[in-house]
Every structure is written in structure tokens, then in C-alpha cells.
Design an enzyme around this catalytic site. Structure first.
Site, PDB file in Angstrom:
ATOM      1  N   LYS A 110       0.816  -1.218   0.000  1.00 41.71           N
ATOM      2  CA  LYS A 110       0.000   0.000   0.000  1.00 41.71           C
ATOM      3  C   LYS A 110       0.844   1.261   0.000  1.00 41.71           C
ATOM      4  O   LYS A 110       0.397   2.300  -0.494  1.00 41.71           O
ATOM      5  CB  LYS A 110      -0.967   0.003   1.192  1.00 41.71           C
TER       6      LYS A 110
ATOM      7  N   LYS B 240      -5.231 -10.597  -6.430  1.00 40.21           N
ATOM      8  CA  LYS B 240      -6.500 -10.786  -5.715  1.00 40.21           C
ATOM      9  C   LYS B 240      -7.517  -9.726  -6.142  1.00 40.21           C
ATOM     10  O   LYS B 240      -7.139  -8.630  -6.565  1.00 40.21           O
ATOM     11  CB  LYS B 240      -6.274 -10.793  -4.201  1.00 40.21           C
TER      12      LYS B 240
ATOM     13  N   LYS C 255     -10.555  -3.697  -3.969  1.00 37.36           N
ATOM     14  CA  LYS C 255     -11.330  -2.460  -4.101  1.00 37.36           C
ATOM     15  C   LYS C 255     -10.590  -1.436  -4.941  1.00 37.36           C
ATOM     16  O   LYS C 255     -11.201  -0.572  -5.556  1.00 37.36           O
ATOM     17  CB  LYS C 255     -11.573  -1.846  -2.715  1.00 37.36           C
TER      18      LYS C 255
HETATM   19  P1  TYM Z   1     -10.692  -5.203   4.049  1.00 37.34           P
HETATM   20  O1  TYM Z   1     -11.626  -4.065   4.290  1.00 37.34           O
HETATM   21  O2  TYM Z   1      -9.623  -5.027   3.041  1.00 37.34           O
HETATM   22  O3  TYM Z   1     -11.503  -6.487   3.648  1.00 37.34           O
HETATM   23  C1  TYM Z   1     -12.613  -6.946   4.428  1.00 37.34           C
HETATM   24  C2  TYM Z   1     -12.599  -8.457   4.494  1.00 37.34           C
HETATM   25  O4  TYM Z   1     -12.673  -8.996   3.178  1.00 37.34           O
HETATM   26  C3  TYM Z   1     -11.616  -9.926   2.982  1.00 37.34           C
HETATM   27  N1  TYM Z   1     -11.187  -9.878   1.591  1.00 37.34           N
HETATM   28  C4  TYM Z   1     -11.153 -10.929   0.771  1.00 37.34           C
HETATM   29  N2  TYM Z   1     -11.481 -12.217   0.964  1.00 37.34           N
HETATM   30  C5  TYM Z   1     -11.353 -13.055  -0.092  1.00 37.34           C
HETATM   31  N3  TYM Z   1     -10.913 -12.653  -1.316  1.00 37.34           N
HETATM   32  C6  TYM Z   1     -10.571 -11.365  -1.550  1.00 37.34           C
HETATM   33  N4  TYM Z   1     -10.148 -10.974  -2.743  1.00 37.34           N
HETATM   34  C7  TYM Z   1     -10.685 -10.428  -0.470  1.00 37.34           C
HETATM   35  N5  TYM Z   1     -10.440  -9.100  -0.350  1.00 37.34           N
HETATM   36  C8  TYM Z   1     -10.755  -8.782   0.905  1.00 37.34           C
HETATM   37  C9  TYM Z   1     -10.514  -9.480   3.922  1.00 37.34           C
HETATM   38  O5  TYM Z   1      -9.623 -10.534   4.216  1.00 37.34           O
HETATM   39  C10 TYM Z   1     -11.307  -9.021   5.122  1.00 37.34           C
HETATM   40  O6  TYM Z   1     -11.640 -10.123   5.940  1.00 37.34           O
HETATM   41  N6  TYM Z   1      -7.548  -4.964   7.921  1.00 37.34           N
HETATM   42  C11 TYM Z   1      -8.861  -5.407   7.512  1.00 37.34           C
HETATM   43  C12 TYM Z   1      -9.992  -4.766   8.291  1.00 37.34           C
HETATM   44  C13 TYM Z   1      -9.863  -4.870   9.770  1.00 37.34           C
HETATM   45  C14 TYM Z   1     -10.077  -6.035  10.550  1.00 37.34           C
HETATM   46  C15 TYM Z   1      -9.887  -5.624  11.886  1.00 37.34           C
HETATM   47  C16 TYM Z   1     -10.409  -7.353  10.230  1.00 37.34           C
HETATM   48  C17 TYM Z   1      -9.554  -3.855  10.613  1.00 37.34           C
HETATM   49  N7  TYM Z   1      -9.572  -4.306  11.909  1.00 37.34           N
HETATM   50  C18 TYM Z   1     -10.005  -6.543  12.951  1.00 37.34           C
HETATM   51  C19 TYM Z   1     -10.539  -8.263  11.294  1.00 37.34           C
HETATM   52  C20 TYM Z   1     -10.330  -7.836  12.627  1.00 37.34           C
HETATM   53  C21 TYM Z   1      -9.051  -5.031   6.042  1.00 37.34           C
HETATM   54  O7  TYM Z   1      -8.419  -4.134   5.529  1.00 37.34           O
HETATM   55  O8  TYM Z   1     -10.058  -5.676   5.422  1.00 37.34           O
END
Ligand code: TYM
Length: 342
Positions: free
Chosen positions: A111, A203, A206
Site C-alpha cells: 500500500k 487478488k 477495491k
Molecule cells: P478489508 O476491508 O480489506 O476487507 C474486508 C474483508 O474482506 C476480505 N477480503 C477478501 N477475501 C477473499 N478474497 C478477496 N479478494 C478479499 N479481499 C478482501 C478481507 O480478508 C477481510 O476479511 N484490515 C482489515 C480490516 C480490519 C479487521 C480488523 C479485520 C480492521 N480491523 C479486525 C478483522 C479484525 C481489512 O483491511 O479488510
């Protein structure tokens, strides 16, 4: 007691990967656990967000949670910035975690891009806030996609180091066997890593500049069907067995999506479609995706038309989240040696 926590960033373009890797799993966990689901708006601003778009993205993720079937009465749905204890605990964790640990985080490297000096301090410290999100509730289980595995390992390391660094004080404050649990990642199902529809080695994300690379939760039925029709594939027919998907990332991805959406195994999907042409399979996949996603999209739209209701859900969820977090944060202060009014 087992407690589930997970979060999703409100950064626009919520997609099928987020749904299959996370939100669909969140819905399932409600049956067996007390669940806390958070829209992590403070994480979102580690990269600059337009304030108006941020507010609307927070409501959109909340609407997706509700539309997918998360029950905000039986469980907790809220946005991170309304519960100050997250940021408060993150500061303590900034003082527990080591620079070397954070330097190893691959997501920061991706990032931050080439110019690391220009990245925000928040982007670097992102994983300590994430550890605080989970541990401020002393949550034990965290459903996430594969890409969050390294962050979860760091959260465990932070919990263990806190328990160790403050061991005597933890015991003196009446807690036996450590203060924080080591939270367990739950990376399960057929679609823990949904790939781009344009490139099976990347992957689904967004931030991919190509909208054709992902299925957005707000796409209409025609758009979904067109994106699946245009999804990259190879010229071979589908294999009859899982083995045959090796070295065929695009085919593997589409079959995994089908499996996750239908609640079947990859083997079962291949038993039906193996040997057939991609065009037949893609038509079935498009129909299935539309059947699963379109009702959620419609319900999201309905909810988004009443932002006051969404904001009320978030306010109520935040109150209930704070009620759990506040006493835990108070104990952390006692353990660390801060003075507080009692
Ligand atoms: P984020 O917002 O990028 O994504 C949210 C959730 O979606 C999953 N995900 C995917 N799963 C499968 N295939 C994909 N291509 C894919 N893209 C995204 C992510 O693994 C996630 O579960 N850091 C985290 C948010 C967060 C969080 C937390 C999660 C902040 N605090 C505490 C768990 C516990 C994030 O950026 O997710």
C-alpha cells in the site's frame, strides 16, 4: 467465553471477495457465537479519503452487513470511530509492538508503494490498531480472508508480549493466565482468496483500476453477467477433478466462487461441470451470482435510502460495543500503571 470480532474498511467498491471471504462468513458465525462487526473507518483514513465519500462508504458497508443477514439486535454492528477505546488501546499497543515486527508487514509494503517516506504514520501503524480492535473486546475468533493472516499473527504476538511484559501486574490485578486471549484467525470456506476476474495472479481488490476485475456488491444483474462472460479463462475445458485446476488460476478462481456461492465443494462443482466448455459454466455462474447477490444489492439500496436509520443502528451498536470495551480498557490502564478516577 468465545467472542467473534471482525471488520471491513469503508473504502468504496465493496466486492464479491469481501462478501465470500468475510461477510458471508460473518452471517454464519452468528448461529454459534456472540459477534461484533465493525466498519473500520479509522483504518480507512490511513489513505486519504474524501470526507463525503467516506461517510457514504461507512453507510454502504453497514447496509451490506444488514442486507446480507447480520442481525444488529442479536449481535453488534458499529463504526470504529464511535468507540474511542480502539484508538486508546492502539496507543498502548504501539508501545508493545516492535518496529521490526511492523517492518515485516507485506500489506504496508504494497500500500505504501515505492515512496515509503511519503506514507502516513497511520498506514505503518495500521496493524496495531487492528490488534486493538480485536483485543479491546478480548475477542477469541476472527473470521477474515487469507490476506489478513499476517495481521492476525501480529495481533497474537502483541497479545502474547503484553501478557508477558505485564505478567506480574496482570496477576496483581486479579487476572489469571494472561490478560488477552491469543485471537484465532478463521480463514475458511472455498473462497478465502478471490482473485481478479482479469488476472488470476492478483487478488480481487477495491483499488484495482479495472472495474471488470471485480464484481461490486452494487453491480446490477446485467453488469454481473457481462463481467463473468468477459472473465479471463484458458482454452481448455474444465477438468473433472480438483487436481486438474493446478496451474490454471483463472479456472480455479471461477470454480471456487461457484463453490462458495452454492455452498458446495469444489469437487462437487467439477463433478457437474467437468469436461464441459467454459461458456456453459460461465452462464451457470452468472445466474448463480445474480441469484445470490442481487437480493442483497436491492436490500442495500433500500437501506441506503434511509441514512438516518443506518446512523441509528451504528449509534446503538457503538453504545453496546463501548459497554464491553470500557471495562477492558480500564483494566489495561490499571495493569499498565496509569492512574484513573474510580
Ligand atoms: P478489508 O476491508 O480489506 O476487507 C474486508 C474483508 O474482506 C476480505 N477480503 C477478501 N477475501 C477473499 N478474497 C478477496 N479478494 C478479499 N479481499 C478482501 C478481507 O480478508 C477481510 O476479511 N484490515 C482489515 C480490516 C480490519 C479487521 C480488523 C479485520 C480492521 N480491523 C479486525 C478483522 C479484525 C481489512 O483491511 O479488510
Amino acid at each position: 467465553v468465545e467472542r467473534v470480532f471482525s471488520g471491513v474498511q469503508p473504502t468504496g467498491n465493496l466486492h464479491l471477495g469481501n462478501y465470500l471471504g468475510a461477510i458471508q462468513r460473518f452471517v454464519e458465525m452468528q448461529k454459534s457465537h456472540q459477534c461484533i462487526y465493525c466498519v473500520v473507518d479509522q483504518h480507512a483514513i490511513t489513505l486519504w479519503q474524501d470526507p463525503k465519500s467516506l461517510a457514504s462508504a461507512i453507510r454502504e458497508v453497514t447496509a451490506a452487513f444488514l442486507a446480507a443477514g447480520i442481525d444488529p439486535k442479536a449481535h453488534i454492528v458499529f463504526n470504529q470511530s464511535q468507540v474511542a477505546e480502539h484508538a486508546e488501546l492502539a496507543w498502548v499497543f504501539n508501545c508493545v509492538a516492535r518496529m521490526g515486527w511492523l517492518n515485516r508487514m507485506t500489506q504496508f509494503k504494497e500500500k505504501a508503494g515505492k515512496d515509503k517516506e511519503a506514507a502516513s504514520v497511520g498506514l505503518f501503524a495500521y496493524p496495531t490498531l487492528m490488534a486493538a480492535d480485536i483485543l479491546v473486546y478480548r475477542a477469541t475468533h476472527v473470521p477474515v480472508g487469507e490476506d489478513q493472516k499476517q495481521h492476525l499473527e501480529l495481533a497474537r504476538d502483541i497479545a502474547a508480549k503484553f501478557n508477558n511484559d505485564f505478567g506480574d501486574s496482570i496477576a496483581a490485578n486479579g487476572f489469571n493466565g494472561g490478560f488477552f486471549p491469543l485471537p484465532e484467525p478463521l480463514i475458511q470456506g472455498a473462497a478465502t482468496r478471490v482473485m481478479s476476474l482479469r488476472d488470476g495472479s492478483k487478488k480481487m481488490s477495491k483499488s484495482d483500476p479495472s472495474d471488470l476485475s471485480r464484481i461490486n456488491m452494487t453491480d446490477d444483474a446485467d453488469t454481473i453477467a457481462a463481467k463473468i462472460r468477459k472473465a479471463r479463462t484458458d482454452p481448455e475445458p474444465l477438468p473433472g477433478e480438483e487436481e486438474g485446476l493446478k496451474g490454471r488460476p483463472e479456472a480455479d478462481n471461477l470454480v471456487s466462487i461457484f463453490a462458495a456461492l452454492s455452498g458446495r465443494t469444489v469437487a462437487e462443482v467439477l463433478a457437474e461441470f467437468g469436461g464441459g466448455q467454459f461458456s456453459t459454466f460461465k452462464t451457470a455462474l452468472a445466474d448463480l451470482t445474480v441469484a445470490k447477490i442481487s437480493p442483497i444489492t436491492a436490500e442495500m439500496k433500500r437501506l441506503m435510502a434511509d441514512p438516518g436509520h443506518i446512523d441509528a443502528v451504528l449509534a446503538e451498536g457503538s453504545d453496546r460495543a463501548r459497554a464491553i470495551a470500557a471495562p477492558i480498557m480500564a483494566s489495561v490502564k490499571d495493569i499498565v500503571g496509569f492512574i484513573r478516577a474510580k
